[in-house]
Design a protein around this motif. Sequence first.
Motif, PDB file in Angstrom:
ATOM      1  N   PHE A  88       0.631  -1.062  -0.116  1.00  0.00           N
ATOM      2  CA  PHE A  88       0.085  -0.101   0.048  1.00  0.00           C
ATOM      3  C   PHE A  88       0.936   1.212  -0.032  1.00  0.00           C
ATOM      4  O   PHE A  88       1.796   1.138   0.672  1.00  0.00           O
ATOM      5  CB  PHE A  88      -0.912   0.174   1.285  1.00  0.00           C
ATOM      6  N   GLN A  89       0.341   2.400  -0.703  1.00  0.00           N
ATOM      7  CA  GLN A  89       1.061   3.545  -0.591  1.00  0.00           C
ATOM      8  C   GLN A  89       1.106   4.248   0.711  1.00  0.00           C
ATOM      9  O   GLN A  89       2.102   4.815   1.440  1.00  0.00           O
ATOM     10  CB  GLN A  89       0.330   4.542  -1.803  1.00  0.00           C
ATOM     11  N   GLU A  90      -0.127   4.100   1.402  1.00  0.00           N
ATOM     12  CA  GLU A  90      -0.323   4.689   2.817  1.00  0.00           C
ATOM     13  C   GLU A  90      -0.707   3.624   3.772  1.00  0.00           C
ATOM     14  O   GLU A  90      -1.448   2.519   3.425  1.00  0.00           O
ATOM     15  CB  GLU A  90      -1.469   5.763   2.665  1.00  0.00           C
ATOM     16  N   SER A  91      -0.277   3.760   4.884  1.00  0.00           N
ATOM     17  CA  SER A  91      -0.669   2.532   5.857  1.00  0.00           C
ATOM     18  C   SER A  91      -2.061   2.582   6.429  1.00  0.00           C
ATOM     19  O   SER A  91      -2.698   1.658   6.702  1.00  0.00           O
ATOM     20  CB  SER A  91       0.222   3.092   7.132  1.00  0.00           C
ATOM     21  N   GLU A  92      -2.928   4.025   6.087  1.00  0.00           N
ATOM     22  CA  GLU A  92      -4.330   4.041   6.417  1.00  0.00           C
ATOM     23  C   GLU A  92      -5.104   3.071   5.448  1.00  0.00           C
ATOM     24  O   GLU A  92      -6.049   2.333   6.214  1.00  0.00           O
ATOM     25  CB  GLU A  92      -4.872   5.318   6.379  1.00  0.00           C
ATOM     26  N   GLY A  93      -4.554   2.986   4.099  1.00  0.00           N
ATOM     27  CA  GLY A  93      -5.257   1.992   3.272  1.00  0.00           C
ATOM     28  C   GLY A  93      -5.110   0.719   3.543  1.00  0.00           C
ATOM     29  O   GLY A  93      -6.113  -0.068   3.541  1.00  0.00           O
ATOM     30  N   CYS A  94      -3.963   0.200   4.052  1.00  0.00           N
ATOM     31  CA  CYS A  94      -3.569  -1.045   4.310  1.00  0.00           C
ATOM     32  C   CYS A  94      -4.600  -1.495   5.695  1.00  0.00           C
ATOM     33  O   CYS A  94      -4.830  -2.644   5.853  1.00  0.00           O
ATOM     34  CB  CYS A  94      -2.045  -1.282   5.046  1.00  0.00           C
ATOM     35  N   ASP A  95      -4.342  -0.499   6.666  1.00  0.00           N
ATOM     36  CA  ASP A  95      -5.481  -0.690   7.911  1.00  0.00           C
ATOM     37  C   ASP A  95      -6.905  -1.090   7.529  1.00  0.00           C
ATOM     38  O   ASP A  95      -7.597  -1.983   8.003  1.00  0.00           O
ATOM     39  CB  ASP A  95      -5.441   0.524   8.852  1.00  0.00           C
ATOM     40  N   GLU A  96      -7.456  -0.245   6.591  1.00  0.00           N
ATOM     41  CA  GLU A  96      -8.777  -0.466   6.312  1.00  0.00           C
ATOM     42  C   GLU A  96      -9.074  -1.931   5.486  1.00  0.00           C
ATOM     43  O   GLU A  96      -9.853  -2.500   5.981  1.00  0.00           O
ATOM     44  CB  GLU A  96      -9.094   0.716   5.290  1.00  0.00           C
ATOM     45  N   ILE A  97      -8.085  -2.210   4.486  1.00  0.00           N
ATOM     46  CA  ILE A  97      -8.385  -3.582   3.870  1.00  0.00           C
ATOM     47  C   ILE A  97      -8.025  -4.743   4.810  1.00  0.00           C
ATOM     48  O   ILE A  97      -8.705  -5.716   4.812  1.00  0.00           O
ATOM     49  CB  ILE A  97      -7.473  -3.680   2.664  1.00  0.00           C
ATOM     50  N   TRP A  98      -7.113  -4.390   5.687  1.00  0.00           N
ATOM     51  CA  TRP A  98      -6.883  -5.445   6.604  1.00  0.00           C
ATOM     52  C   TRP A  98      -7.934  -5.976   7.635  1.00  0.00           C
ATOM     53  O   TRP A  98      -8.496  -6.826   8.045  1.00  0.00           O
ATOM     54  CB  TRP A  98      -5.752  -5.080   7.385  1.00  0.00           C
ATOM     55  N   LEU A  99      -8.732  -4.738   8.034  1.00  0.00           N
ATOM     56  CA  LEU A  99     -10.031  -4.761   8.901  1.00  0.00           C
ATOM     57  C   LEU A  99     -10.807  -5.604   8.027  1.00  0.00           C
ATOM     58  O   LEU A  99     -11.731  -6.258   8.696  1.00  0.00           O
ATOM     59  CB  LEU A  99     -10.155  -3.430   9.309  1.00  0.00           C
ATOM     60  N   GLN A 100     -11.178  -5.085   6.925  1.00  0.00           N
ATOM     61  CA  GLN A 100     -12.173  -5.700   6.067  1.00  0.00           C
ATOM     62  C   GLN A 100     -12.019  -7.164   5.949  1.00  0.00           C
ATOM     63  O   GLN A 100     -12.865  -8.307   5.993  1.00  0.00           O
ATOM     64  CB  GLN A 100     -12.255  -5.140   4.660  1.00  0.00           C
ATOM     65  N   ILE A 101     -10.514  -7.666   5.756  1.00  0.00           N
ATOM     66  CA  ILE A 101     -10.530  -9.135   5.549  1.00  0.00           C
ATOM     67  C   ILE A 101     -10.641  -9.903   6.833  1.00  0.00           C
ATOM     68  O   ILE A 101     -11.364 -10.914   6.845  1.00  0.00           O
ATOM     69  CB  ILE A 101      -8.922  -9.244   5.129  1.00  0.00           C
ATOM     70  N   GLN A 102     -10.352  -9.145   7.851  1.00  0.00           N
ATOM     71  CA  GLN A 102     -10.590  -9.766   9.332  1.00  0.00           C
ATOM     72  C   GLN A 102     -12.262  -9.995   9.328  1.00  0.00           C
ATOM     73  O   GLN A 102     -12.481 -11.055   9.854  1.00  0.00           O
ATOM     74  CB  GLN A 102     -10.071  -9.054  10.315  1.00  0.00           C
ATOM     75  N   GLN A 103     -12.998  -9.043   9.124  1.00  0.00           N
ATOM     76  CA  GLN A 103     -14.474  -9.044   9.132  1.00  0.00           C
ATOM     77  C   GLN A 103     -14.883 -10.220   8.351  1.00  0.00           C
ATOM     78  O   GLN A 103     -15.842 -10.809   8.590  1.00  0.00           O
ATOM     79  CB  GLN A 103     -14.972  -7.614   8.842  1.00  0.00           C
ATOM     80  N   VAL A 104     -14.493 -10.160   7.257  1.00  0.00           N
ATOM     81  CA  VAL A 104     -14.906 -11.303   6.284  1.00  0.00           C
ATOM     82  C   VAL A 104     -14.774 -12.673   6.683  1.00  0.00           C
ATOM     83  O   VAL A 104     -15.483 -13.709   6.657  1.00  0.00           O
ATOM     84  CB  VAL A 104     -14.258 -11.252   4.717  1.00  0.00           C
ATOM     85  N   GLN A 105     -13.399 -12.818   7.403  1.00  0.00           N
ATOM     86  CA  GLN A 105     -13.111 -13.955   7.769  1.00  0.00           C
ATOM     87  C   GLN A 105     -13.898 -14.424   9.020  1.00  0.00           C
ATOM     88  O   GLN A 105     -14.173 -15.506   9.294  1.00  0.00           O
ATOM     89  CB  GLN A 105     -11.631 -14.058   8.320  1.00  0.00           C
ATOM     90  N   LYS A 106     -14.138 -13.628  10.010  1.00  0.00           N
ATOM     91  CA  LYS A 106     -15.232 -13.715  11.005  1.00  0.00           C
ATOM     92  C   LYS A 106     -16.659 -14.359  10.589  1.00  0.00           C
ATOM     93  O   LYS A 106     -16.934 -15.298  11.370  1.00  0.00           O
ATOM     94  CB  LYS A 106     -15.291 -12.419  12.002  1.00  0.00           C
TER      95      LYS A 106
END
Length: 746
Positions: A88-106
Amino acid sequence: IMDGPSRRRVKVYQLNNDGQWDDKGTGHVSCLYLEKLEGVCLLVTSEIDNAATLLETKILSGDIYQRQQETLIVWNEPDTSDDLALSFQESEGCDEIWLQIQQVQKGLNNNCDSPKDDGQFESALQLPATTLENLDAIHQIITTAINSPSEKETLSIAIIHQNYVRNLIELFHEVEKINEIQSLRKMFDIFKSLVLLNHINIIEVLFDEESVFDVMGALEYDPELPTSLHHREFLKTKAIFKEVIPFNDKEVVKKIHQTFRIQYLRDTVLPRVLDDITYGTLNSLIYFNQIEIITTLQKDTKFLTELFAKIQSEEDYENLKELGRFLQELCSLAKNLQVPQRMVFFSTLSSRGLFTVLEILLSDHGDTTNALRMSGLEIINSILNHDGSMLRKFILSQKPKYGLMEKLLYLLTSETESGLTGQVAEILRSLLDTELMTDLTEKNDFLTMFYQSDDKSFVEQLTHVLDQKDNPSKNLVCELLGYCVQHHNYRIKQYILGHNLSAKISKLIQHKEKHIALSALRFVRSIVGMKDEAYNKHLIKVKMLDSVMDAFNKNGSRYNLLNSSIIEIFEFIRKENLKSLINNIVEKYETTFRSITYVETFQRLVDKYEQNKERSISISDLSSDQTNNTRLADSDDDSYFKESDDEDQANGDTPLVPYEDTEDSKNETAALTSETSPENEKESENKNATETKTKKRNEDEKQSVNGESDEENAINGKKGGKTRTGRTSDEEGDANDRQPKRLKVG
C-alpha cells in the motif's frame, strides 16, 4: 467503490520460481462481493486502464493472510500455491483493507461454528502466568503447538492479545539471573517456537528495538551446541553501524537495523531449524525492508548530493573507503528492484555523478588490500547486470582519453592480486560482449575505440602483457583475446593477421606455468574453431601447430589437462576436415602420430590425410578423362563435316537448280538442313550410341566421388562444368544435338 484513491493505491507482487517478487502492476484495491466467485473478494484494477484487472481473489478463512510492517499484506493462494502481496502507498489504506479481511473471515468462521470474536480466542486459550514455577507448562504449550496449524493460530492470537512476548522476556531475565542451564535451554526452545509460529505480528515484536537483544540472549542457549554463543555481544560491539552520511529519515535507520538482525537470525542463529514457510516469511520481510530503504534514499536529493560530493572531496582514505562500501551496498540492494524502478535508480545516481566517482574509487590509494578498488568493481558489476549500455556510453563520452577504460586496463595489466584482475577481466568481457550491444552505432563506436583508438589501441595494451616475463595476468589476457576471436570477427582478425600476436601466443604454449599454457591453447582452439582458411594459413605460417606438438611431446605420457586440450584440438581438426592444417601437421609428424596408440585421434588424423590424398588423385584423373573426352568429341565433329564434304564432291552431287555460286547461295547451302542418306544415318546412329555410352560412364564416375569434399563438388556436383571449347558440358551436349544433318540432292 473507490473512495480515497490514494489510500487504496497498491502495487501487486507475485513470488516467482527464483524467489524474487515480480511487480504485476499498480492499481486501486477494493473489497467487494463478486457473484462469479461466490464470495467477498479482493479486487485490484489498474490505475492506467480501469477495465484491466490486476488481481481478483476470493477471501478465504484460515491463517493464510499476514500483515507485514505497516503497508504490506501477504498470503498464499491454496488453490494455486501462488505467493501474493499487496504493497500500500499509505498505511491507512492497509489498515482499512486488513480490517475488512478480518471481518470477512469472522463471518466465514461464524458459519463454521467458530468463536465469534477475538475475545473468545483469548478465552479459549488462557496462557499460564510467566513465572519460574510455570516454566515447564509454558514450554509444553508453546513447543507442541507449532506442530498443528490450528493450534498455531490459536496460540498466536492468545500471545498477541495477552502481550505474552514481553512477559516471556521478563521471565528470561529471571532465569538468566539464577543461571540454571536446563531452564535456559527451555527458554531457547520457547523463543525458537515463537519464531516458528510464523506470525508477522509476533515477529515484529521479537525484532523491535526493545526486545531484540533479549530475544537473541535467549537464543544463545542452544541445547544442541556444546557451549553457548554470544549473539548479543556480536550485535552490540562487533556489528557496528556507521553513518557515513547522516540519514535525514530516522525510519530508514530502524529498517536497516531490523533488516540486519533478521538476516543474522536467518543465517547464523537458526539456520538449522527454520522450516520453508518461516524462511520465506523472513525473506519477504528482508526484501520489502530493502525496497523501502532504497526507495526512500533514492528520493532523498539532499542525501545523494552530500554523498557524491563527499566522495569527490574526501582526502582521508579510511573515510573514503567507508563511503565506497556504502555506495557498493546501495547499488547491490538495487538488484531487488523491478526493472523500471532499477532503471530510475541508476539514472538518478548517474545524474549525480556515479560514473565520475568510479574513477576515484579505482585509483591507486596505496592500499595493499585494494578494498576501495574492489568496491568500485562491485559497483560496475551492478551497473553491467542492469544495463551495460549506460557504462559504454559514458566511456565513449570520455574521448579521446577514455579515462575509465584506461583505469580498467591498468588494473588488469599492472596489478598482481588474482581476485582483482579476474574481476576486471570479467568486466571487460561484459563490455566487449556484442550480443549485449543492441544499438549498432554504439557497437561500432565501442569496438572502433577498442581496436583503433587514436593513441595506442586498447587491444595493443593487452597484448603488451604477453611480452612481460613475470606478469600474472597473461592467462586472463589470452582468455580475453580468445573471446574476441569468437565474437569480433573481422576486427580481431585484421589485428591478428597484421601483428605479431600469434608468435607471442606460441611461446606461451610451452610456458612452465600450466594455467598460462592452457590459456594459450584455448586461444589456439578459438582460432581453429573459426574454420577460416585465412586463419589456417596464418597458423601454418607462424608454425603455431608446431609449438602445440612440441608442448605435447614435452608433456610425455602424462594424462593431464594439457594432454587432453591438445588432443581435443587435433580431434576437431580431423572431424571438420581442415585440409590445409591436416596436410601441414601429418606431413611433418606422420611418424610420431603412428607411434601414438593410447588414443585413436592421431591414427585417424593420418587416415584422414590419406583419404584426402586419394580423393585428390581420383578428382585429378576424372578431370583428365573429361578433358580427353572433350578433345575426342571436337575431333569427331571436325572429321564428320570434313568426310561429308568429301563425299559430296566425290559423288558429283549437284543442286536441283544450277544457280551460280554467289556468296548468298553458299551461305544458304551451308545453313540448309534435312535428312541424311540411309548409309550416313546408320553411321550417325552408331556414333551417337558410342557417345551415349561414354557420357553414361563419365556420369557414373562422377557419382562415385560426388560429395566427398568442396573441391570435388566444384568439379562433379555442379552441372555445366567448362570444357576445352569454352562451353559448359550441358551446352556442349546441346550443341551436338543441334548439329545440322547434311542434305544430299540429285
